[in-house]
Design a protein around this motif. Structure first.
Motif, PDB file in Angstrom:
ATOM      1  N   GLN A 290     -13.085 -19.681  65.626  1.00 39.21           N
ATOM      2  CA  GLN A 290     -12.796 -19.445  67.037  1.00 39.21           C
ATOM      3  C   GLN A 290     -11.299 -19.387  67.324  1.00 39.21           C
ATOM      4  O   GLN A 290     -10.474 -19.879  66.550  1.00 39.21           O
ATOM      5  CB  GLN A 290     -13.441 -20.547  67.896  1.00 39.21           C
ATOM      6  CG  GLN A 290     -14.948 -20.591  67.799  1.00 39.21           C
ATOM      7  CD  GLN A 290     -15.599 -19.287  68.235  1.00 39.21           C
ATOM      8  OE1 GLN A 290     -15.286 -18.753  69.287  1.00 39.21           O
ATOM      9  NE2 GLN A 290     -16.507 -18.782  67.420  1.00 39.21           N
ATOM     10  N   ASN A 291     -10.985 -18.805  68.511  1.00 38.28           N
ATOM     11  CA  ASN A 291      -9.577 -18.654  68.894  1.00 38.28           C
ATOM     12  C   ASN A 291      -9.340 -19.208  70.305  1.00 38.28           C
ATOM     13  O   ASN A 291      -8.375 -18.856  70.957  1.00 38.28           O
ATOM     14  CB  ASN A 291      -9.188 -17.170  68.843  1.00 38.28           C
ATOM     15  CG  ASN A 291      -7.693 -16.974  68.963  1.00 38.28           C
ATOM     16  OD1 ASN A 291      -6.920 -17.685  68.309  1.00 38.28           O
ATOM     17  ND2 ASN A 291      -7.254 -16.041  69.818  1.00 38.28           N
ATOM     18  N   GLU A 352      -6.483 -19.774  75.087  1.00 32.31           N
ATOM     19  CA  GLU A 352      -6.517 -18.937  73.892  1.00 32.31           C
ATOM     20  C   GLU A 352      -5.317 -19.243  73.008  1.00 32.31           C
ATOM     21  O   GLU A 352      -4.175 -19.274  73.494  1.00 32.31           O
ATOM     22  CB  GLU A 352      -6.543 -17.473  74.287  1.00 32.31           C
ATOM     23  CG  GLU A 352      -7.791 -17.086  75.052  1.00 32.31           C
ATOM     24  CD  GLU A 352      -7.788 -15.625  75.467  1.00 32.31           C
ATOM     25  OE1 GLU A 352      -7.343 -14.800  74.648  1.00 32.31           O
ATOM     26  OE2 GLU A 352      -8.199 -15.325  76.594  1.00 32.31           O
ATOM     27  N   ASP A 354      -3.579 -17.669  70.810  1.00 33.14           N
ATOM     28  CA  ASP A 354      -2.463 -16.738  70.663  1.00 33.14           C
ATOM     29  C   ASP A 354      -1.685 -16.539  71.967  1.00 33.14           C
ATOM     30  O   ASP A 354      -0.746 -15.741  72.011  1.00 33.14           O
ATOM     31  CB  ASP A 354      -2.957 -15.386  70.125  1.00 33.14           C
ATOM     32  CG  ASP A 354      -4.098 -14.825  70.965  1.00 33.14           C
ATOM     33  OD1 ASP A 354      -4.484 -15.485  71.951  1.00 33.14           O
ATOM     34  OD2 ASP A 354      -4.597 -13.741  70.641  1.00 33.14           O
ATOM     35  N   LYS A 421      -5.361 -25.907  63.488  1.00 34.07           N
ATOM     36  CA  LYS A 421      -5.178 -24.614  64.182  1.00 34.07           C
ATOM     37  C   LYS A 421      -4.715 -24.835  65.619  1.00 34.07           C
ATOM     38  O   LYS A 421      -3.787 -24.168  66.108  1.00 34.07           O
ATOM     39  CB  LYS A 421      -6.503 -23.837  64.197  1.00 34.07           C
ATOM     40  CG  LYS A 421      -6.770 -23.002  62.970  1.00 34.07           C
ATOM     41  CD  LYS A 421      -8.089 -22.278  63.076  1.00 34.07           C
ATOM     42  CE  LYS A 421      -8.136 -21.280  64.222  1.00 34.07           C
ATOM     43  NZ  LYS A 421      -9.421 -20.552  64.276  1.00 34.07           N
TER      44      LYS A 421
END
Length: 511
Positions: A290-291, A352, A354, A421
């Protein structure tokens, strides 16, 4: 009467906050109701620790004909933890939940959800367990849709659709069980089904209830409703769901498959064992892919549920202790991680990975608040998650299930990877927006619950002994169904059952 208060208090609070939902007073009443729930849970736990398990028959009808409420160390401790989560969620919601959502009924729905949660922890019969599950489902659906956004409606439809399938299985299982045994009181069921565990109707009801509770707990393969819905409501609501909803499913598995089905046996335990491992593995792989912060945390719930079910599947005293310890630890840690996710979005402007960054420089305090529950979830010593995983792995090794222990360790490593992450994206790297400075100031109503739960995580980790003792005492009660029978149906009934079983065992040895 103390058995009734954990249900009555949130019920009264829900009604009052519904009437006051358009006023600022609703928050204060909601907070007072949460504190009262925590207080009633602590009184109940103290009574159980000093006087042993207790039962109450509602309406003057004696068991097995009336409605039975039952509390032992496990159920009382679960009420206490639900009270802790309730206080934290209500405090956090002051800033996190919008005024529109409060006016629609956020506080009333939250306490209605707590009614179902506490009722499920304290009920002594399976039909009322079904009723409390329905109360939770209705309240949680309301909490999912009160924002009125398109993604919330979409998530709520998936959530309710899959949960209705589980409800249908639950009701069918209850019907078959009643047809076979003529009772739904769990203590009475233990006596009636003692020598009938291999009958087709009994096995069919066990399979249906396993499916229903597994779906509520988000076990493989019936977990899709969870990651499809937990990322859409307010963060306070996500934390409430993450802490309590799936844990009620795990609690039901522990209670029903020890008291009613005598440990499962037959085909149930192999299914539980394989299901637990697949739940751990699929959940953590989903998280790694996932992101989005809340989606990662949602898949982690699934993965961690696998550890708890594994304790039941192994069905040794140490494994049951591990499952209960894991249950306690995970409620605190998971609620806290969703709280932190709310602050990440507030400070960095997105969930999110990014689209966020720079939070280590902008808010070192938030970085610490994230690291404590994140490392605990991954099982890093000396935090609470380390002891929870250690007990489960040790129980697997003692049961000579080497592959299970290896899977549990591997899942822990991948959990650490997915937590890394979030750390790298949100805290370590720079924010993609070059103009990003520090973001908004974090409200104390949001940081205070996180700090308190983080301190609890550290205290449990550094001083795990008392919580282990509570889990051990809870496991002893759970593994002695006749002690449950003695409290609900009376000592004479339990003594007769013990004498009959001793005679049966003696006859089998003689042959």
């Amino acid at each position: 009467m103390i058995l009734v208060w954990p249900i009555v208090i949130p019920m009264i609070t829900a009604v009052i906050t519904l009437l006051l939902r358009k006023t600022a007073l609703a928050y204060h009443v909601s907070l007072l109701g949460s504190v009262a729930l925590l207080g009633s849970g602590l009184i109940l736990l103290r009574a159980v620790l000093t006087g042993g398990p207790m039962a109450a028959q509602m309406g003057g009808w004696e068991a097995p004909f009336g409605i039975t409420l039952f509390a032992d160390i496990l159920s009382a401790a679960m009420v206490v933890i639900a009270g802790i989560v309730a206080v934290a969620v209500i405090v956090y919601s002051r800033f996190d939940v919008t005024e529109d959502e409060k006016r629609v009924g956020f506080h009333a729905l939250s306490h209605a959800l707590l009614v179902g949660v506490c009722g499920a922890f304290l009920t002594g019969d399976i039909f009322n367990l079904y009723v409390w599950f329905e109360v939770m489902l209705i309240a949680s659906f309301g909490l999912l849709v009160i924002g009125g956004r398109r993604d919330q409606i979409d998530a709520a439809v998936k959530y309710v659709g899959l949960n209705l399938v589980a409800t249908l299985a639950f009701l069918t299982g209850v019907g078959i069980l009643y047809g076979a045994a003529g009772t739904l009181n769990m203590a009475d069921l233990h006596l009636v089904l003692a020598d009938r565990q291999s009958e087709t109707a009994v096995l069919a009801s066990a399979a249906l209830l396993l499916f229903a509770f597994g779906a509520k707990a988000a076990m493989f393969p019936v977990f899709a409703w969870l990651p499809a819905s937990y990322h859409t409501p307010a963060f306070a609501t996500s934390a409430l769901f993450a802490a309590l909803l799936t844990k009620v499913g795990v609690y039901a598995l522990l209670r029903v498959f020890t008291v009613v089905y005598d440990g499962g046996g037959g085909f149930i335990q192999p299914i539980l064992l394989i299901g637990a491992v697949l739940t751990m593995v699929i959940g953590v792989l989903g998280a790694a892919a996932q992101n989005d912060v809340r989606r990662i945390l949602s898949f982690h719930i699934i993965s961690q549920i696998g550890y708890m079910v594994l304790g039941l599947a192994l069905f040794t005293p140490l494994a049951i202790i591990g499952a209960i310890f894991y249950l306690f630890h995970h409620i605190i840690v998971k609620a806290n991680l969703f709280f932190v996710a709310g602050l990440i979005k507030l400070k960095a402007g997105s969930e999110e990975l990014d689209k966020i960054g720079g939070l280590l420089k902008a808010s070192p305090f938030l970085a610490i608040l994230f690291l404590i529950p994140a490392l605990s979830l991954a099982g890093i010593p000396p935090l609470s998650g380390f002891w929870a995983k250690f007990i489960i792995v040790q129980a697997s090794l003692e049961a000579r299930d080497w592959w299970v222990a290896l899977a549990a360790l591997a899942v822990g490593l991948i959990t650490l990877f997915s937590m890394t992450k979030i750390w790298l994206a949100a805290f370590w790297k720079d924010h993609p927006d070059a103009a990003f400075a520090k973001g908004p100031v974090m409200p104390r109503s949001m940081t205070a619950p996180i700090a308190v739960l983080a301190v609890m995580t550290v205290i449990i980790g550094l001083g795990a002994g008392p919580l282990y003792t509570v889990a051990e005492e809870a496991a002893i009660t759970l593994l002695d169904p006749l002690a449950y029978v003695e409290v609900v149906l009376g000592p004479e009934v339990a003594e007769t059952a013990r004498a009959e079983r001793a005679a049966t065992q003696l006859a089998e040895v003689s042959q």
